[in-house]
Design an enzyme around this catalytic site. Structure first.
Site, PDB file in Angstrom:
ATOM      1  N   CYS A 176     111.069 129.178  92.819  1.00 11.39           N
ATOM      2  CA  CYS A 176     109.770 129.430  92.192  1.00 11.39           C
ATOM      3  C   CYS A 176     109.938 129.896  90.758  1.00 11.39           C
ATOM      4  O   CYS A 176     111.048 130.144  90.289  1.00 11.39           O
ATOM      5  CB  CYS A 176     109.010 130.477  92.984  1.00 11.39           C
ATOM      6  SG  CYS A 176     109.828 132.090  93.022  1.00 11.39           S
TER       7      CYS A 176
ATOM      8  N   ALA B 119     111.852 133.036  90.151  1.00 11.00           N
ATOM      9  CA  ALA B 119     113.300 132.830  90.202  1.00 11.00           C
ATOM     10  C   ALA B 119     113.814 132.300  88.865  1.00 11.00           C
ATOM     11  O   ALA B 119     114.875 132.698  88.387  1.00 11.00           O
ATOM     12  CB  ALA B 119     113.667 131.860  91.324  1.00 11.00           C
TER      13      ALA B 119
ATOM     14  N   HIS C  58     111.140 129.372  83.431  1.00 12.38           N
ATOM     15  CA  HIS C  58     111.927 129.310  82.201  1.00 12.38           C
ATOM     16  C   HIS C  58     110.987 129.338  81.001  1.00 12.38           C
ATOM     17  O   HIS C  58     111.196 130.069  80.051  1.00 12.38           O
ATOM     18  CB  HIS C  58     112.748 128.019  82.118  1.00 12.38           C
ATOM     19  CG  HIS C  58     113.667 127.803  83.276  1.00 12.38           C
ATOM     20  ND1 HIS C  58     113.943 126.560  83.776  1.00 12.38           N
ATOM     21  CD2 HIS C  58     114.365 128.674  84.036  1.00 12.38           C
ATOM     22  CE1 HIS C  58     114.784 126.668  84.791  1.00 12.38           C
ATOM     23  NE2 HIS C  58     115.052 127.940  84.971  1.00 12.38           N
TER      24      HIS C  58
ATOM     25  N   ARG D 120     123.342 135.609  91.617  1.00 14.95           N
ATOM     26  CA  ARG D 120     123.590 134.435  90.780  1.00 14.95           C
ATOM     27  C   ARG D 120     124.987 134.354  90.154  1.00 14.95           C
ATOM     28  O   ARG D 120     125.300 133.420  89.443  1.00 14.95           O
ATOM     29  CB  ARG D 120     122.520 134.290  89.713  1.00 14.95           C
ATOM     30  CG  ARG D 120     121.377 133.411  90.202  1.00 14.95           C
ATOM     31  CD  ARG D 120     120.355 133.142  89.128  1.00 14.95           C
ATOM     32  NE  ARG D 120     120.898 132.574  87.923  1.00 14.95           N
ATOM     33  CZ  ARG D 120     121.192 131.295  87.737  1.00 14.95           C
ATOM     34  NH1 ARG D 120     120.970 130.440  88.687  1.00 14.95           N
ATOM     35  NH2 ARG D 120     121.686 130.867  86.593  1.00 14.95           N
TER      36      ARG D 120
HETATM   37  S1  SF4 Z   1     109.631 134.537  96.035  1.00 12.40           S
HETATM   38 FE1  SF4 Z   1     108.031 135.900  95.303  1.00 12.40          FE
HETATM   39  S2  SF4 Z   1     107.397 135.099  93.338  1.00 12.40           S
HETATM   40 FE2  SF4 Z   1     108.570 133.485  94.366  1.00 12.40          FE
HETATM   41  S3  SF4 Z   1     107.068 132.242  95.422  1.00 12.40           S
HETATM   42 FE3  SF4 Z   1     107.687 133.821  96.848  1.00 12.40          FE
HETATM   43  S4  SF4 Z   1     106.234 135.466  96.520  1.00 12.40           S
HETATM   44 FE4  SF4 Z   1     106.086 134.133  94.811  1.00 12.40          FE
END
Ligand code: SF4
Ligand code: SF4
Lengths: 458, 549
Positions: B67, B70, B200, B101
């Site tokens: 996402c 991230a 990004h 990472r």
């Molecule tokens: S990990 Fe957190 S920020 Fe990413 S999609 Fe899930 S809820 Fe949203």
């Protein structure tokens, strides 16, 4: 009862280096223990990706988690369209027997009505042979991964278990094993079989998350508890639940009792002799026969190990952290081998850990600190203050172990920095044996490394 | 022991690519197949076809993608050591991105801060979801400040935050005024955009608006550059820093491997921006150029040839004989070691095939490394890149902006009244371009792939399996999520996000490390044992009964 640092009274506002993961992760793990099931997250894809990465890294096994892939629009207007498409696509690509849904924080925040959506989905697909769908509500802002695991287990019971005694192959006992390793699950099945008990293990990811390489890939791995067996669980003679840290409404044995009237027996996570004795006694009663010789012998060998190890271990001070039941079980075992569990910490806060510890850890030692809702900063402070010699818990304690320069014995989840997490054994006489060897050897190795002449006899 | 050549059952000849493509789509519902076919191209360098990319993944299709949180917190801001990153949201998102990472960092003195081992989260509880979490966020910022006195604090929103309407930017602004340090926030909720890529972009925007250009202490050095889109996985940045130093090049800042906030703040003092990962950082390069007049071009330090080429380009840009001489000397020294490694390893890998499905630039860059040991890339694709990363920036004007991209801010940039200083005049740039030395350009991955190979965007789990069955490559490059499924099929999987605990792979020494790691993987004995003897042997009993007759 042991004094407990209560949730919410921490000085810290933020959580620094958490000692817990989030609810849907546990739910996905539980669904992985059902034959032919695919876990499915209702929410944005990022959560699914993070959880897959976490579980895959721990088990070193493939772990598919499908997802409804929320967009910004979904976040605003709701995800019913996405869930229909998502379920249809999973059904088509995987031909699963079941899809297990867990909700993410986002879905819960916008107040998705899963019941209604699944009802609509079932209506839309009434004419097709579509997979069974089971859903658990798993908002992470109200629980940890362990809570999510139990929530999904209960959801399976509530959705599937039937009282109908006509079920073929009626089980003697349903075992709710808690969040343990595939090796421990295999051990439990072996013990139940050795007692001659026809059993249902719910969930059972012993094969699905520890698979052989065959050069071919099966998208839905073999193994898992069959759906028919979960249905039949409602007709079992009794259930045995391992563990005690359940939040209200999340005790699977209680759920099965409420739904189908199956008597519910509970023992703590059976780590060490006393914990295992309790389990074996329950099984003797259920089977109406004494503990099979093989296991009695394992018990004997375990005591032999305790004797061999006690000189190295007596009086050592250990910090134990992780899921509450894991911590309680290990602390009880440490108590038996003469190691003082000076800090017992969990990111969970079901509220029952201190009480459970009081029941199994001998109190006279006095200086045991119980931390609930703890993070690694608190654990580190407590460990330092307590002059700990050992850390026992998951890989996330590595930084602490390095800083304090004390060994870390890896158990629980995640173990991302060693091979073989799926085969770490804790349960029963056999598990305690393995754990005792590991702890003693960690202590001995330290002494040996520090011995100037380099003794080869320790 | 079986012959090493046969450890992995490579398919020869390779399957017909059009038929392979068809097979990939076969078991999808028609609607899905219609969408997915646009993401697959059979390469033909003569006639470049368009590929669909940066489109939303279809619900229920298991993707490699993460996402925007991230991409923002994990990828771009994660490698910087002295900013405290606070995740505002429930615990999971922060927990999963804690030290996962493998980006490395090296403090220059004990007095320097390093927060990389920490993971701060507001760990929102039900009451904050219901009543709002701004107060808790404010307290968390205060707490982080009291505990560590950092130079800067960054706040990252996760999905629920956007929904309940916490104004993280206001809170940050207030705390910035109160604490007198830089505090800034990223609206990188995971539902924004379709992948990490959105994150990004969000990260680029905020770094540009809140950090770059704040520094005032001048940077010494004759040849000052920034390296953009290098994240120091497995120590890559250390290798490159060493190369630059030996050539006499001053690295002002790296975005963001082994970086500090101080470096970011002084990035506008460099005279050249070198872009490694075009996808994740091209926005910053463009914005810096507009505001401060610093030109950029694309470099690639993955592969020995590419590294040499990139160093030479930098030397050509500065047009200085001494720099050129030193650069050539460094290249010559390094190439000697590289050649020795190649002659050792190439015979063991030559002719084998590779597939790369990863990231937003690595699927392209790493093809060079495989070429250097005689391995052919038969299929490749990105996880979150856009069309320009596949087809080159020439397609930028044709890219349609959809709803998922529209919600990411496009920052309007103007020349800085004081600091704008074009490092090269328009005439100079034109002269370079006339010599085929291009600025602001990236040709993308597809033009460099051989005819008949496949480009597949946002490959799904299902397609991965089918592709491996059909091609049986000698090595498949992806991430940890794909790794074990691929290996269950009897094919080694190289993790190109975290390098499987290995690396560095950048520069010349990195190339050597990579050759060795690939050799180790494709020639590992373990693969030979997958088929048990009883599978191929005729049953002894059966043979006996035949004999009896
Ligand atoms: S990990 Fe957190 S920020 Fe990413 S999609 Fe899930 S809820 Fe949203
Ligand atoms: S939003 Fe919730 S479900 Fe998703 S990763 Fe974060 S804590 Fe877990």
């Amino acid at each position: 009862m042991l004094p407990v640092k209560e949730a919410g009274t921490t000085i810290a506002v933020a959580t620094q280096n958490a000692c817990k993961a989030c609810m849907p992760l546990g739910a996905c793990l539980a669904y992985r223990g059902v034959e032919g099931a695919v876990p499915f997250l209702h929410g944005p894809q990022g959560c699914a990706t993070y959880m897959r990465r976490f579980l895959i890294g721990h088990f070193r096994e493939p772990m598919d988690i499908a997802c409804s892939s929320f967009s910004e629009e979904t976040a605003i207007f709701g995800g019913s369209a996405d869930i229909h498409t998502g379920l249809d696509n999973v059904a088509k690509a995987y031909h699963p027997a079941m899809i297990g849904i867990a909700t993410t924080c986002l879905a819960e925040t916008i107040g998705e009505d899963m019941g209604l959506m699944l009802h609509q989905h079932a209506e839309k697909n009434a004419d097709k042979a579509s997979p069974l769908v089971v859903a658990a509500s798993t908002p992470s802002y109200s629980g940890t991964h362990a809570d999510g695991f139990h929530a999904a287990t209960c959801a399976l019971v509530n959705a599937l278990a039937e009282t109908d005694a006509a079920q073929a192959g009626r089980a003697d006992v349903v075992c709710f094993p808690n969040m343990v390793s595939p090796a421990d699950l295999r051990y439990l099945k072996e013990v139940l079989a050795d007692f001659g008990l026809c059993h249902v293990l719910l969930p059972d990811y012993s094969e699905t998350l520890d698979r052989p390489i065959a050069g071919e890939y099966e998208r839905i791995p073999k193994g898992g508890v069959p759906i028919s067996a979960i249905r039949g669980a409602g007709a079992a003679r009794a259930s045995v639940t391992l563990g005690s840290a359940f939040r209200p409404g999340q005790h699977p044995g209680a759920a099965l009792l409420a739904k189908c009237g199956v008597p519910s027996l509970s023992v703590g996570l059976p780590v060490g002799i006393r914990g295992s004795d309790l389990l074996f006694q329950q099984l003797e009663d259920l089977a109406g026969k004494p503990t099979p010789e093989k296991h009695a012998a394992e018990r004997g060998r375990l005591i032999d190990t305790y004797v061999d190890a006690h000189k190295y271990l007596y009086g050592k001070r250990a910090v134990v952290y992780g899921e509450e039941d894991l911590v309680t079980g290990i602390a009880s075992f440490l108590d038996e081998i003469g190691v003082v569990p000076v800090v017992c910490a969990s990111g969970g806060r079901s509220g029952g850990m201190a009480e459970a510890l009081s029941a199994t850890v001998s109190m006279q030692r006095g200086d045991i600190q119980v931390l609930e809702d703890a993070d690694f900063v608190e654990i580190g402070e407590a460990a330092e203050a307590a002059k700990a010699d050992l850390l026992i818990g998951n890989s996330r304690g590595f930084g602490l172990s390095r800083r304090l320069d004390i060994p870390l014995i890896r158990v629980g989840m995640p173990v991302h920095d060693r091979i073989g997490a799926q085969r770490i054994q804790l349960l029963g006489y056999r598990g305690a044996q393995a754990l005792c060897d590991r702890i003693a050897n960690a202590v001995i190795a330290r002494d040996q490394e520090r011995s100037e002449p380099g003794y080869m006899t320790m | 022991m079986p012959d090493t050549d046969n450890l992995i059952k490579t398919v020869t000849p390779l399957p017909d690519p059009e038929a392979a493509k068809e097979a990939l789509l076969k078991s999808y519902p028609t609607k899905v197949a219609r969408k997915r076919t646009k993401h697959m191209v059979v390469n033909d360098p003569a006639t470049l076809s368009a590929i669909q990319a940066n489109a939303r993944t279809i619900p229920g299709i298991i993707t490699q993608r993460g996402c925007s949180y991230a991409g923002c917190k994990g990828v771009v801001l994660g490698p910087t050591r002295d900013i405290i990153n606070i995740t505002h949201g429930p615990i999971g998102c922060g927990y999963y991105s804690w030290l996962t990472r493998r980006n490395q960092t090296r403090t220059e003195s004990d007095a320097e801060h390093n927060y990389i081992p920490y993971c701060f989260s507001t760990d929102m509880q039900e009451q904050e979801i219901v009543f709002g979490g701004e107060k808790k966020l404010e307290a968390a910022i205060q707490e982080a400040y009291d505990l560590f006195h950092p130079k800067a604090i960054a706040v990252f929103a996760t999905c629920p935050v956007g929904l309940i309407g916490d104004d993280i930017h206001q809170v940050s602004k207030r705390m910035k005024e109160k604490l007198g340090i830089n505090v800034f926030a990223f609206s990188c909720e995971g539902y924004r955009g379709v992948s990490q890529s959105a994150g990004h972009h969000i990260a680029n925007n905020q770094l540009f608006k809140h950090v770059i250009g704040r520094g005032t202490t001048p940077v010494e050095g004759k040849f000052r550059i920034n390296l953009l889109g290098e994240y120091n996985i497995g120590g890559d940045a250390f290798v490159l820093e060493d190369l630059f130093e030996r050539c006499g090049i001053t690295l002002v800042s790296t975005f963001s491997g082994n970086s500090t906030v101080d470096g970011f703040e002084r990035a506008h003092m460099a005279d050249l921006n070198c872009v490694m990962c075009h996808r994740s950082i091209n926005y910053v390069a463009d914005m810096i150029e507009k505001k401060y007049g610093i030109p950029w071009f694309k470099v690639n330090f993955i592969g020995a040839n590419s590294s040499a080429k990139s160093l030479r380009r930098i030397a050509q840009y500065f047009e200085n004989d001494e720099l050129t001489a030193r650069t050539e000397q460094v290249i010559a020294e390094e190439n000697e070691k590289v050649a020795a490694a190649q002659s050792r390893i190439r015979p063991r890998c030559e002719g084998k095939t590779a597939m790369l499905f990863v990231g937003g630039s690595r699927a392209h860059h790493y093809q060079d490394l495989f070429k250097e040991i005689g391995m052919k890339t038969v299929a490749a694709g990105y996880e979150f890149a856009h069309r320009d990363d596949y087809e080159g920036r020439r397609v930028l004007p044709d890219i349609k902006v959809d709803a998922d991209s529209r919600n990411i801010e496009e920052v309007t940039v103007e020349q800085d009244a004081e600091l704008y200083n074009p490092r090269k005049s328009a005439d100079e740039i034109a002269a370079y371009e006339a010599r085929e030395f291009h600025f602001n350009d990236y040709d993308g991955m597809m033009p460099e792939m051989e005819e008949g190979t496949l480009s597949i965007d946002d490959i799904s789990h299902h397609e991965t399996e089918r592709l491996i069955e059909m091609y049986r490559p000698a090595v498949f490059c992806a991430g940890i999520k794909e790794k074990y499924a691929v290996q269950k099929m009897g094919v080694p999987c190289k993790q190109l996000h975290s390098y499987d605990y290995g690396g560095p792979y950048a520069g010349f020494q990195g190339a050597i490390n990579f050759y060795e790691d690939i050799d180790r993987m494709v020639n590992a004995r373990a693969w030979a044992f997958i088929d048990p003897p009883w599978k191929t042997r005729t049953s002894p009993k059966l043979t006996a009964s035949y004999g009896d007759q």
